[in-house]
Motif scaffolding. Structure first.
Motif, PDB file in Angstrom:
ATOM      1  N   GLY A   1       0.850  -1.225   0.214  1.00  0.00           N
ATOM      2  CA  GLY A   1       0.079   0.231  -0.079  1.00  0.00           C
ATOM      3  C   GLY A   1       1.081   0.846   0.059  1.00  0.00           C
ATOM      4  N   LEU A   2       0.436   1.830  -1.059  1.00  0.00           N
ATOM      5  CA  LEU A   2       1.347   3.164  -1.105  1.00  0.00           C
ATOM      6  C   LEU A   2       0.468   4.627  -0.603  1.00  0.00           C
ATOM      7  N   PRO A   3       1.045   5.503   0.395  1.00  0.00           N
ATOM      8  CA  PRO A   3       0.115   6.073   1.225  1.00  0.00           C
ATOM      9  C   PRO A   3       0.046   7.462   0.325  1.00  0.00           C
ATOM     10  N   ARG A   4      -0.901   7.937  -0.086  1.00  0.00           N
ATOM     11  CA  ARG A   4      -1.309   9.366  -0.629  1.00  0.00           C
ATOM     12  C   ARG A   4      -1.539  10.608  -0.272  1.00  0.00           C
ATOM     13  N   SER A   5      -2.018  11.485  -0.138  1.00  0.00           N
ATOM     14  CA  SER A   5      -2.592  12.613   0.173  1.00  0.00           C
ATOM     15  C   SER A   5      -3.937  12.032  -0.436  1.00  0.00           C
ATOM     16  N   LEU A   6      -5.209  12.942  -0.480  1.00  0.00           N
ATOM     17  CA  LEU A   6      -6.444  12.930  -0.532  1.00  0.00           C
ATOM     18  C   LEU A   6      -6.531  13.436  -1.946  1.00  0.00           C
ATOM     19  N   ASN A   7      -5.794  14.549  -2.449  1.00  0.00           N
ATOM     20  CA  ASN A   7      -5.359  14.574  -3.238  1.00  0.00           C
ATOM     21  C   ASN A   7      -4.549  14.599  -4.632  1.00  0.00           C
TER      22      ASN A   7
ATOM     23  N   ALA B   1       7.592   8.436   0.325  1.00  0.00           N
ATOM     24  CA  ALA B   1       8.994   7.623   0.157  1.00  0.00           C
ATOM     25  C   ALA B   1       9.262   6.948   0.819  1.00  0.00           C
ATOM     26  N   LYS B   2       9.275   6.914   2.176  1.00  0.00           N
ATOM     27  CA  LYS B   2       9.478   6.040   3.471  1.00  0.00           C
ATOM     28  C   LYS B   2       9.154   4.073   2.155  1.00  0.00           C
ATOM     29  N   VAL B   3       7.450   4.445   2.240  1.00  0.00           N
ATOM     30  CA  VAL B   3       7.068   3.138   2.136  1.00  0.00           C
ATOM     31  C   VAL B   3       7.937   2.433   0.162  1.00  0.00           C
ATOM     32  N   ARG B   4       8.023   3.761  -0.129  1.00  0.00           N
ATOM     33  CA  ARG B   4       8.671   3.466  -1.667  1.00  0.00           C
ATOM     34  C   ARG B   4      10.330   2.927  -1.279  1.00  0.00           C
ATOM     35  N   ARG B   5      11.072   3.647  -0.494  1.00  0.00           N
ATOM     36  CA  ARG B   5      12.128   2.550  -0.198  1.00  0.00           C
ATOM     37  C   ARG B   5      12.109   1.300   0.281  1.00  0.00           C
ATOM     38  N   PHE B   6      10.938   1.285   1.396  1.00  0.00           N
ATOM     39  CA  PHE B   6      10.766   0.434   2.162  1.00  0.00           C
ATOM     40  C   PHE B   6      10.599  -1.276   0.867  1.00  0.00           C
ATOM     41  N   ALA B   7       9.567  -0.822   0.266  1.00  0.00           N
ATOM     42  CA  ALA B   7       9.372  -1.808  -0.895  1.00  0.00           C
ATOM     43  C   ALA B   7      10.646  -2.136  -2.182  1.00  0.00           C
ATOM     44  N   SER B   8      11.320  -1.471  -2.061  1.00  0.00           N
ATOM     45  CA  SER B   8      12.413  -1.557  -2.862  1.00  0.00           C
ATOM     46  C   SER B   8      13.316  -2.671  -2.227  1.00  0.00           C
TER      47      SER B   8
ATOM     48  N   ARG C   1       4.848  -4.790  -6.048  1.00  0.00           N
ATOM     49  CA  ARG C   1       3.586  -3.652  -6.647  1.00  0.00           C
ATOM     50  C   ARG C   1       3.507  -2.751  -6.012  1.00  0.00           C
ATOM     51  N   LEU C   2       2.896  -1.261  -5.927  1.00  0.00           N
ATOM     52  CA  LEU C   2       2.544  -0.474  -4.989  1.00  0.00           C
ATOM     53  C   LEU C   2       0.696  -0.126  -5.245  1.00  0.00           C
ATOM     54  N   VAL C   3       0.541  -0.067  -4.731  1.00  0.00           N
ATOM     55  CA  VAL C   3      -0.686   0.414  -5.077  1.00  0.00           C
ATOM     56  C   VAL C   3      -1.660   1.414  -4.052  1.00  0.00           C
ATOM     57  N   ASP C   4      -2.426   2.637  -4.821  1.00  0.00           N
ATOM     58  CA  ASP C   4      -2.996   3.512  -4.066  1.00  0.00           C
ATOM     59  C   ASP C   4      -3.857   3.009  -2.552  1.00  0.00           C
TER      60      ASP C   4
ATOM     61  N   GLY D   1      -1.471  -1.032 -10.026  1.00  0.00           N
ATOM     62  CA  GLY D   1      -0.231  -0.496  -9.327  1.00  0.00           C
ATOM     63  C   GLY D   1       0.578  -0.048 -10.709  1.00  0.00           C
ATOM     64  N   GLU D   2       2.222   0.182 -10.114  1.00  0.00           N
ATOM     65  CA  GLU D   2       3.020   0.363 -11.053  1.00  0.00           C
ATOM     66  C   GLU D   2       4.205  -0.494  -9.941  1.00  0.00           C
ATOM     67  N   GLY D   3       4.598  -1.610 -10.380  1.00  0.00           N
ATOM     68  CA  GLY D   3       5.670  -1.988 -10.659  1.00  0.00           C
ATOM     69  C   GLY D   3       6.866  -1.266  -9.662  1.00  0.00           C
ATOM     70  N   VAL D   4       7.944  -2.373  -8.817  1.00  0.00           N
ATOM     71  CA  VAL D   4       9.011  -1.705  -7.672  1.00  0.00           C
ATOM     72  C   VAL D   4       9.961  -2.376  -8.570  1.00  0.00           C
ATOM     73  N   GLU D   5      11.573  -1.581  -8.749  1.00  0.00           N
ATOM     74  CA  GLU D   5      11.934  -2.313  -9.274  1.00  0.00           C
ATOM     75  C   GLU D   5      13.379  -2.211  -7.517  1.00  0.00           C
ATOM     76  N   ALA D   6      14.002  -3.062  -7.352  1.00  0.00           N
ATOM     77  CA  ALA D   6      14.694  -4.167  -5.925  1.00  0.00           C
ATOM     78  C   ALA D   6      15.734  -2.854  -5.696  1.00  0.00           C
ATOM     79  N   ALA D   7      16.295  -2.535  -4.308  1.00  0.00           N
ATOM     80  CA  ALA D   7      17.150  -1.962  -4.766  1.00  0.00           C
ATOM     81  C   ALA D   7      18.244  -2.719  -4.659  1.00  0.00           C
ATOM     82  N   THR D   8      19.961  -1.637  -5.078  1.00  0.00           N
ATOM     83  CA  THR D   8      20.826  -2.142  -5.278  1.00  0.00           C
ATOM     84  C   THR D   8      21.614  -1.888  -3.728  1.00  0.00           C
TER      85      THR D   8
END
Length: 154
Positions: free
Chosen positions: A61-67, A75-82, A94-97, A147-154
């Motif tokens: 789950g990717l936390p976005r604001s209401l807008n 950003a923290k979730v994106r790093r964790f997902a990677s 995959r990241l989903v709203d 959602g969108e695919g996530v690239e693995a952290a290097t």
């Protein structure tokens, strides 16, 4: 609709809720709450769950604001997902709203009589169930992976 079990996670500061679905992608159910403060331990536990459940993908789950904008939590979730993607490769991530999932989960638990104190341990699982159910419905309607695919952290 692709056939195969999926796992979903709701990443929080203190806890990570985990949910799974059946191989037909019909029903999402809670799995467990993973302590989230110790990130290496959380990654190890998620890798063990992936090994146990053998999902075709992990939905985060990717936390976005209401807008629709993304803030520090996203950003923290994106790093964790990677980081998760690196640990569980080749299983795709995959990241989903996830807007409003924790609020919906809390309201649903309260409506079913679960107190705030008891609910803390399961609200993250309930949010993961909502994230997964939404991802499954999106795929069912669109015919494509959510959602969108996530690239693995290097």
């Amino acid at each position: 609709m692709r056939r195969g079990r999926r796992l979903a996670v709701d990443v929080g500061d203190a806890r990570i809720g985990v949910a799974s679905c059946d191989p037909d992608g019909i029903l999402a159910t809670p799995v467990e709450t993973v302590p989230g403060r110790d990130v290496p331990a959380a990654l190890r536990r998620l890798a063990a769950l992936v090994a146990e459940y053998e999902p075709i993908e992990l939905v985060v789950g990717l936390p976005r604001s209401l807008n629709g904008t993304e803030g520090p939590a996203a950003a923290k979730v994106r790093r964790f997902a990677s980081s998760v993607a690196k640990v569980i490769a080749p299983v795709p991530v995959r990241l989903v709203d996830e807007r409003m999932t924790t609020v919906s989960a809390t309201q649903g638990l309260r409506a079913s009589g679960v107190t705030a104190r008891k609910g803390r341990s399961v609200v993250d699982q309930a949010a993961a169930v909502i994230i997964l159910q939404s991802a499954l419905e999106t795929e069912r309607v669109s015919g494509t992976a959510p959602g969108e695919g996530v690239e693995a952290a290097t």
